[in-house]
Each structure stands twice: as structure tokens, then as C-alpha cells.
Design a protein around this motif. Structure first.
Motif, PDB file in Angstrom:
ATOM      1  N   PHE A   2      -5.312  -6.608  -4.513  1.00 23.33           N
ATOM      2  CA  PHE A   2      -6.076  -7.256  -3.451  1.00 23.33           C
ATOM      3  C   PHE A   2      -7.502  -7.575  -3.905  1.00 23.33           C
ATOM      4  CE2 PHE A   2      -3.286  -4.510  -0.478  1.00 23.33           C
ATOM      5  CZ  PHE A   2      -2.247  -5.413  -0.595  1.00 23.33           C
ATOM      6  N   GLN A   3      -8.098  -6.669  -4.668  1.00 25.42           N
ATOM      7  CA  GLN A   3      -9.462  -6.893  -5.148  1.00 25.42           C
ATOM      8  C   GLN A   3      -9.527  -8.050  -6.132  1.00 25.42           C
ATOM      9  OE1 GLN A   3     -10.483  -3.085  -6.869  1.00 25.42           O
ATOM     10  NE2 GLN A   3     -11.626  -2.451  -5.075  1.00 25.42           N
TER      11      GLN A   3
ATOM     12  N   GLU B 222     -13.133   0.914  -2.160  1.00 22.41           N
ATOM     13  CA  GLU B 222     -12.980   0.414  -3.533  1.00 22.41           C
ATOM     14  C   GLU B 222     -13.560  -0.991  -3.666  1.00 22.41           C
ATOM     15  OE1 GLU B 222     -12.007   2.029  -6.178  1.00 22.41           O
ATOM     16  OE2 GLU B 222     -11.661   3.849  -4.993  1.00 22.41           O
TER      17      GLU B 222
ATOM     18  N   MET C  35       0.840  -1.207   0.000  1.00 23.26           N
ATOM     19  CA  MET C  35       0.000   0.000   0.000  1.00 23.26           C
ATOM     20  C   MET C  35       0.876   1.257   0.000  1.00 23.26           C
ATOM     21  SD  MET C  35      -3.344  -0.620  -0.052  1.00 23.26           S
ATOM     22  CE  MET C  35      -4.209   0.710   0.802  1.00 23.26           C
TER      23      MET C  35
ATOM     24  N   LYS D 268      -0.461   2.578  -3.664  1.00 18.91           N
ATOM     25  CA  LYS D 268      -1.769   2.293  -3.077  1.00 18.91           C
ATOM     26  C   LYS D 268      -2.774   1.798  -4.114  1.00 18.91           C
ATOM     27  CE  LYS D 268      -4.441   5.670  -2.526  1.00 18.91           C
ATOM     28  NZ  LYS D 268      -4.978   6.997  -2.146  1.00 18.91           N
ATOM     29  N   ASP D 269      -2.872   2.479  -5.245  1.00 17.09           N
ATOM     30  CA  ASP D 269      -3.874   2.120  -6.247  1.00 17.09           C
ATOM     31  C   ASP D 269      -3.626   0.734  -6.821  1.00 17.09           C
ATOM     32  OD1 ASP D 269      -5.110   4.568  -5.880  1.00 17.09           O
ATOM     33  OD2 ASP D 269      -4.032   5.530  -7.532  1.00 17.09           O
TER      34      ASP D 269
ATOM     35  N   GLU E  62      -9.861   3.300   2.294  1.00 15.56           N
ATOM     36  CA  GLU E  62      -9.691   3.346   0.837  1.00 15.56           C
ATOM     37  C   GLU E  62      -9.809   1.966   0.218  1.00 15.56           C
ATOM     38  OE1 GLU E  62      -6.821   7.193   0.154  1.00 15.56           O
ATOM     39  OE2 GLU E  62      -5.974   5.468   1.182  1.00 15.56           O
ATOM     40  N   TYR E  63      -9.252   0.974   0.886  1.00 21.19           N
ATOM     41  CA  TYR E  63      -9.367  -0.408   0.386  1.00 21.19           C
ATOM     42  C   TYR E  63     -10.817  -0.886   0.427  1.00 21.19           C
ATOM     43  CZ  TYR E  63      -9.383  -5.495   0.652  1.00 21.19           C
ATOM     44  OH  TYR E  63      -9.685  -6.824   0.469  1.00 21.19           O
TER      45      TYR E  63
ATOM     46  N   ILE F 201      -4.398  -1.947  -4.086  1.00 21.10           N
ATOM     47  CA  ILE F 201      -5.840  -2.191  -3.915  1.00 21.10           C
ATOM     48  C   ILE F 201      -6.383  -3.019  -5.078  1.00 21.10           C
ATOM     49  CG2 ILE F 201      -8.102  -1.072  -3.925  1.00 21.10           C
ATOM     50  CD1 ILE F 201      -6.854   1.195  -2.269  1.00 21.10           C
TER      51      ILE F 201
ATOM     52  N   VAL G 195      -6.211  -8.341   4.740  1.00 20.76           N
ATOM     53  CA  VAL G 195      -5.851  -6.969   4.370  1.00 20.76           C
ATOM     54  C   VAL G 195      -6.278  -6.004   5.468  1.00 20.76           C
ATOM     55  CG1 VAL G 195      -6.203  -5.104   2.704  1.00 20.76           C
ATOM     56  CG2 VAL G 195      -5.995  -7.467   1.900  1.00 20.76           C
TER      57      VAL G 195
ATOM     58  N   PHE H 268      -5.960   3.880   5.019  1.00 23.03           N
ATOM     59  CA  PHE H 268      -5.750   2.799   4.057  1.00 23.03           C
ATOM     60  C   PHE H 268      -6.904   1.790   4.135  1.00 23.03           C
ATOM     61  CE2 PHE H 268      -0.835   3.076   3.634  1.00 23.03           C
ATOM     62  CZ  PHE H 268      -0.981   4.042   2.648  1.00 23.03           C
ATOM     63  N   GLN H 269      -7.306   1.468   5.346  1.00 19.27           N
ATOM     64  CA  GLN H 269      -8.446   0.558   5.514  1.00 19.27           C
ATOM     65  C   GLN H 269      -9.662   1.074   4.753  1.00 19.27           C
ATOM     66  OE1 GLN H 269      -9.198   0.098   9.731  1.00 19.27           O
ATOM     67  NE2 GLN H 269      -8.409  -2.000   9.715  1.00 19.27           N
TER      68      GLN H 269
END
Length: 243
Positions: free
Chosen positions: A179-180, A208, A168, A172-173, A204-205, A176, A191, A201-202
Motif C-alpha cells: 500500500f505504501q 508506517e 492485511m 500485514k507487513d 499500523e498502516y 502495508i 485503505v 490495522f488502521q
């Protein structure tokens, strides 16, 4: 023996006639061709530090020198010119020298002092020799490189499943998105857990993830309400309505 004597004679003639770098540059290409035909590149060039002039003329395919000759050139750069070392590593195919020897040399040099070009070169040497997990570690430390491509292309999820925060912080982008796309390899709960002390961060993840699938993070509904209230109150009602 005859070839060796001939090489020595040619070397003495060239070294006697060539007094300046410019003169050497003009004759380097022909000299390199002559020496490579006999499989000889005299180490006295390294001692005179003119290797950087002749290196663009050193053949790497046909004719090809011995591994030792290429390693001599790389060792010269490793000692004298780290940027030149990196450029040469990127230019030369990895099969013409013993990559293990060169990696060990780089590690020894890095133990003496930090050098970003050498760290870059180390990562590329690992990657080009198929040591992808080692390359990944170097790229993460440097905060650059094709980290996410390496993970997906070479199935390195087990190597990064405990590095959620590092990924992250690195990008970051892209993290994420990784992870997705691979929730089966790096579960949502893992995560969220690793980002416990990094609530932005939590959010934003999970935000998304929610946009992609309203129910993928449903077990963290209460946490998301709190996170929306803190970081994104304008979308709180939307989240409550859709969830």
C-alpha cells in the motif's frame, strides 16, 4: 497397425511377467522407453494402479507422448491421489496437456469435497497458464502463495483494490509495504476506509505511512491522534511534534 500389434504384444508380455510392484519398478523404465518410442502408453496400467510407479519414467520432452496420455495420468491422480496430483503438476511442464481440461477436472472434484492439495494445484495451474487473477483468488482463499509478487508483477491492483482487509489478514507487513509503495493505485483514503472496523490495522498502516512520509496521511491527523492514544501512547507526543 503393425505398431499397435507390437505394442499389444509387448504389453501382454510385460503384464504377464511383472507380478509385483517391485518387479514392475525394475522394468518400468525400459518399458516406458519402449512404449514412448511408439507413442503408446496402454491404459491398462491405470486400471492396475501401477501408474505411480511408471510415472517417474514417463518422458515429457524427447520423446513426447500425446496430450491424452499425460491427461490420463493426471486424471488417475485426480481420482486416487491428490498429493501425487500436486507433485506431478509441479514437475510436468504445462504445455504437454490441455490445462483447461485439467482445471475443469479439478474444479469438478473440489465441488465434491474440499482438498487442500487440489486447491494448491488449482492455484498453480491458473498461475502457470497465465490466469493470474484466478490464481490470486485461490491463493487469497488459501492464505498462502506468492500473492504480493503476483499483484506487482502482473499489475493486478484493480483486482485487489477492494480486498485491503484480506491482504492485511493474509500478511500485514507485506500488505502495508504494498500500500505504501503503490499509493497511486490503492489510495490512502481507500485503505483507511476499508479498515474502518479494524482500528489496530488502521493504526499500523498509518503509523508506517507516517514513518515513511510525515504528510502522506495528513488528512487523517485527528484519527491518528485517537489511534496513537489507544494503541501506541508512547509515540503520541512524537507524532504530534513531527506532524
Amino acid at each position: 497397425l503393425g505398431s499397435l500389434r507390437r505394442a499389444a504384444s509387448i504389453n501382454a508380455e510385460y503384464m504377464g511377467k511383472v507380478k509385483t510392484t517391485n518387479q514392475f519398478h525394475n522394468s518400468a523404465q525400459n518399458f516406458s522407453r519402449t512404449m514412448s518410442e511408439m507413442g503408446i502408453l496402454d491404459i491398462s496400467f491405470a486400471k492396475r494402479r501401477i501408474l505411480k510407479v511408471i510415472i517417474p519414467c514417463v518422458p515429457t520432452e524427447e520423446p513426447r507422448l500425446s496430450n491424452t496420455m499425460y491427461e490420463m495420468v493426471l486424471s488417475h491422480f485426480l481420482a486416487e491421489d491428490h498429493e501425487g496430483f500436486l507433485r506431478t503438476i509441479r514437475k510436468w511442464p504445462v504445455h504437454i496437456y490441455d490445462v483447461g481440461n485439467i482445471i475443469n477436472g479439478v474444479i469438478d472434484k473440489l465441488n465434491e469435497s474440499d482438498s487442500k492439495p487440489l486447491m494448491d494445484a488449482l492455484g498453480e495451474l491458473y498461475e502457470r497458464s497465465g490466469q493470474y487473477d484466478q490464481a490470486l483468488s485461490v491463493y487469497l482463499r488459501l492464505q498462502h502463495g506468492n500473492v504480493f509478487d503476483l499483484i506487482e508483477k502482473h499489475d493486478l491492483f484493480d483486482k485487489v483494490k477492494d480486498k485491503v482487509l484480506e491482504l492485511m489478514q493474509f500478511d500485514k507487513d507485506k500488505a502495508i509495504e504494498l500500500f505504501q509503495t503503490h499509493v497511486d493505485r490503492i489510495p490512502v483514503g481507500e485503505v483507511v476506509r476499508q479498515l474502518t472496523d479494524y482500528e489496530k490495522f488502521q493504526h499500523e498502516y498509518l503509523h508506517e505511512l507516517f514513518l515513511k512520509d510525515n504528510f502522506a496521511g495528513s488528512e487523517f491527523h485527528d484519527l491518528q491522534v485517537k489511534l496513537y492514544a489507544e494503541f501506541d501512547p508512547d509515540n503520541l507526543l512524537t507524532f504530534l511534534r513531527l506532524s
